[in-house]
Every structure is written in C-alpha cells, then in structure tokens.
Design an enzyme around this catalytic site. Structure first.
Site, mmCIF file in Angstrom:
data_model
loop_
_atom_site.group_PDB
_atom_site.id
_atom_site.type_symbol
_atom_site.label_atom_id
_atom_site.label_comp_id
_atom_site.label_asym_id
_atom_site.label_seq_id
_atom_site.Cartn_x
_atom_site.Cartn_y
_atom_site.Cartn_z
ATOM 1 N N PHE A 1 -0.979 2.988 4.716
ATOM 2 C CA PHE A 1 0.213 2.464 4.037
ATOM 3 C C PHE A 1 -0.217 1.898 2.682
ATOM 4 O O PHE A 1 0.065 0.743 2.347
ATOM 5 C CB PHE A 1 0.879 1.388 4.892
ATOM 6 C CG PHE A 1 1.346 1.875 6.243
ATOM 7 C CD1 PHE A 1 2.550 2.541 6.377
ATOM 8 C CD2 PHE A 1 0.560 1.696 7.364
ATOM 9 C CE1 PHE A 1 2.976 2.999 7.609
ATOM 10 C CE2 PHE A 1 0.966 2.153 8.607
ATOM 11 C CZ PHE A 1 2.186 2.812 8.734
ATOM 12 N N ALA B 1 16.624 0.117 -9.535
ATOM 13 C CA ALA B 1 17.219 1.374 -9.988
ATOM 14 C C ALA B 1 16.326 2.053 -11.020
ATOM 15 O O ALA B 1 15.673 1.393 -11.831
ATOM 16 C CB ALA B 1 18.601 1.119 -10.583
ATOM 17 N N CYS C 1 3.473 10.698 -1.686
ATOM 18 C CA CYS C 1 3.942 10.420 -0.322
ATOM 19 C C CYS C 1 5.427 10.698 -0.102
ATOM 20 O O CYS C 1 5.790 11.559 0.705
ATOM 21 C CB CYS C 1 3.635 8.972 0.038
ATOM 22 S SG CYS C 1 1.869 8.615 0.162
ATOM 23 N N LYS D 1 4.390 6.311 -11.369
ATOM 24 C CA LYS D 1 4.474 4.850 -11.355
ATOM 25 C C LYS D 1 3.314 4.325 -12.184
ATOM 26 O O LYS D 1 2.373 5.073 -12.499
ATOM 27 C CB LYS D 1 4.407 4.302 -9.922
ATOM 28 C CG LYS D 1 3.096 4.586 -9.214
ATOM 29 C CD LYS D 1 3.062 4.014 -7.811
ATOM 30 C CE LYS D 1 2.972 2.515 -7.802
ATOM 31 N NZ LYS D 1 2.778 1.945 -6.455
#
Length: 438
Positions: free
Chosen positions: A152, A255, A263, A324
C-alpha cells in the site's frame, strides 16, 4: 531473516530496501542485467525521495545486494517475495500474470528448504493458489507455503508508508507461515502497527478493494466539481464540508484532472474483469473507470475553452507531466491525454517537469522541452498546471505576467486561490470553482 525479492521495480526495490533497513539480509533479483549493474553502482532507476540514501546505507552495511542469480538468492531465503509487474492485459483489462507465473516456476527449482513464497505484486483473487500449483508441479518435493502480502505504497511517500503504515495485510494458511511474516515485520509489530492476518484470497481482494474505493472517491469529487462549475459553488468548500464527516474523511477529495499512475488504472480494470469472471459485476467501479477516462479528455476541452474556444496556432505552457508530484512515473498520467489533445487542436506545447522529463520524452513527441517554469511560460498564450509540484505553488506571478502573451492560467490542481490570481491581474480558471478575471 534472509529475504529474496524477485523484481527491482518500484515495489520490489522499495520493499527490499526497507526490509534491509529493518535488519534483514535482502537480495534483490532482476533479469535485466543493465538494471542490476546500475544498482550495483549505486544508481537508482526510479525517483523516490530518500531511496538513494537508504539503498546506499544498507548496501554499505552488507544487508542489501543485487543479483541476476535467482537460484542463489532463493536457496538461502526464509521468504521469497514476488514483486514483478502485473500490467493490464490488452483487450479485456485483466491483470497480465505471465511475469508472476514465470517467477513462480523459477523459484520452484531453487527451493532447498522450508520457504514462504509471498506475492507482493498486486494480483487477482486466486493467484496465490495458481502460484502454489506451479511450484508444486515444478518441484513436487519442495517444502513451502504461499502467502499474500499486498503493498500500500504511495509513490513519493513510499518509504514513510512502508516504515509507518496504517496496517500490514498478510494472507497466510498456517501458523508457521504467520510466524515468518510476523518476524519480517517485527519492528512494526513492536510499534503496535495493526497487522491483519487473513486467508490468502482475502488479502488479494483487500488490495483491489482499497484501490478501487480510493479511485471512487477521486472520481466522485471530480463529478461534483463539474456540477459546482455549473451552479457557481466552490468544490473545495463542498469537499471540506463532507470530509469533516468522520464516516467520509477528507483524503482523496481533491478535484483535478483524474487519477493515473501505476496502480489505480490497472487495478480498477482488473477488479472489473474479476467481477465479470465470477458473474458479480461491479457497476460502481465500471463507472469509475469510464468517468475517469472521460475526465482526462474533458480537461483538454477545458483548456481549449479557456483559450477562447480554439488553440489553433497558439502556444500553451504546461507545468507538470507526471501523474503526481515527487515521482518520475508517467504511467496513465492525465498529461498523456491532455497534451496530445492540445497538439491535435493546433497548439504548440512548451513544457517543464522537475523529475519526469526523461520518461515523458519517451511518450510525448514534438514538445518544446524547457529548463524551468519561466522558460516554459515565455511567449505562451496560456499556462496550464497539470501536476501539483511544490515549486509550482509559489510561482512569481509578476514575472509570469511579463513572460506570457496574456495573463491566462488554467490550474487543473487548484493550488492557487482565485482572489490571489485576480489581484495579480490574471484570468484564472480552476476545477470546480468559478473563473475570475474575465
């Protein structure tokens, strides 16, 4: 304990390095000779904050090594982790398990004593049983058990996530295998990190269910953002208002242009495929996949609309290409949809990303590659923020205004306050908030 980590991609390299930091002796295995040679030289093939120092420290301490020799690594291991890729299979979206199966067959031939074979890769329900069958068929006398230990890890915060996780999930079948995994995670066990022991199949499904739920939260707030723009409501206020509800929580209610990365896209597709396989269709997740795909295309349309309905012959400055910040990962990044769409509409794109340029150049063509944000903005008709790198959060607005042909910013991550941009003399468009300066 002695650990063999099969695969030195993102999950394998981070996990293997962190296990060595726990004090275990870890050998990371990869078939790619160039990658192994680079790692042996201390060159890290991915960008992950802090990983280079952690690798160097544990290599120096003799706890971490890299090799192509699977047999030597497996023979002496108490636990062997399979951490190879499981990309989406073309056509049906199912996880491609060919690398997992190949790793299982190779591990089988090397097992010499009791070994726990652990799937760290994200795999569909039932994969552990197939790994067991492959090993048993290849080496009938092998003494082993198969476990599942899904990761994770958030890219950009992977070391922190491994060292201080919310929980550790272990799918095991016996007390003996449980003790091996408990020993591997002993530092976390001592710190009272929740360690959840389940059946193998349960652990496999937990990983997919978790990622699908997070992807659903992202997609939900993105749809709410579209409604906010129509009714003149600030989506950030809505997100805060619902996120303060303890049953909902504020995380993943930001948003933007849609989720990407290694993933969420493949895992949601694989979960949908699993639901269809077992005649238990997952309608919500199916819709999430469809809406997210459309979302990225809509962001290109949003940029074009902000530019007066056409970008033909115009120059657009794009800041941020990775999916990201704090990673160089371009997999399924929104930029891979937005930038080509702008080019197809006739725009010239000037771009800058702090870490993703090398990977981006493999996937995006005919761009003007710049050395910083201001070079990208020079002479552009509009500036678009796709990835919320920290260095984009405090741009010199006065300087940008002199560089741009017109003071137009389209912020797809809502990292600026509309009033601030309006005061600086910009026309400012964001996501789920009314434009200002028009």
């Amino acid at each position: 304990m002695r650990v063999a980590m099969i695969g030195t991609g993102y999950v394998g390299l981070v996990s293997g390095t962190c296990f060595s930091e726990f004090g275990h002796t870890v050998t990371c295995v990869d078939k790619n000779p160039e990658r192994i040679a680079a790692l042996q030289r201390g060159e890290i093939p991915i960008f992950e904050p802090g990983l280079d120092d952690l690798v160097a420290r544990n290599v120096k301490a003799g706890r971490l090594s890299f090799t192509q020799d699977t047999r030597a690594a497996v023979e002496s291991a108490d636990a062997v982790f399979i951490a190879v890729g499981t990309p989406s299979r073309r056509g049906d979206g199912e996880a491609d398990l060919s690398y997992v199966h190949a790793a299982a067959a190779e591990i089988a031939g090397a097992i010499k004593r009791y070994t726990v074979v652990v799937t760290k890769s994200t795999v569909p329900v039932g994969t552990g049983r197939e790994v067991e069958r492959i090993i048993r068929t290849t080496n009938p006398v092998a003494e082993f058990e198969v476990a599942s230990n899904p990761e994770f890890l958030r890219e950009g915060a992977a070391i922190e996530d491994f060292m201080r996780p919310d929980r550790v999930v272990c799918g095991v079948e016996s007390e003996r295998a449980r003790e091996v995994l408990r020993g591997l995670y002993r530092p976390l066990y001592i710190n009272e990190t929740p360690i959840l022991f389940t059946a193998v199949e349960t652990a496999e499904l937990i990983k997919y269910a978790a990622n699908a739920f997070l992807a659903t939260k992202i997609t939900f707030i993105n749809e709410i953002a579209s409604l906010c723009e129509k009714v003149n409501v600030n989506v950030q206020d809505v997100a805060r208002g619902i996120g303060l509800d303890g049953r909902i929580g504020g995380k993943f209610l930001h948003a933007g242009p849609g989720y990407g990365g290694s993933c969420f896209p493949k895992d949601t597709q694989a979960l949908v495929a699993t639901g269809r396989k077992y005649a238990a269709p997952l309608r919500i997740v199916e819709t999430v996949v469809e809406v997210n795909d459309a979302r990225k295309r809509q962001m290109a349309e949003k940029v074009i609309a902000a530019c007066g309905g056409s970008v033909q012959g115009k120059t657009i400055a794009v800041l941020g290409l990775t999916f990201k910040p704090e990673t160089d990962d371009m997999r399924d990044s929104p930029s891979l949809e937005i930038v080509p769409a702008l080019q197809a509409a006739g725009a010239t794109v000037r771009t800058y990303d702090p870490e993703g340029m090398v990977e981006a150049k493999k996937l995006l063509k005919d761009l003007v590659w710049c050395n910083d944000s201001y070079e990208a903005a020079e002479g552009a008709d509009a500036l678009v923020i796709i990835t919320e790198w920290n260095q984009f959060r405090a741009l010199d607005l006065a300087r940008l205004k002199t560089l741009l042909k017109q003071p137009l910013m389209i912020d797809l991550r809502n990292i600026y306050k509309p009033a601030e941009l309006q005061q600086a003399g910009f026309v400012y468009h964001s996501v789920g908030r009314a434009p200002v300066g028009q």
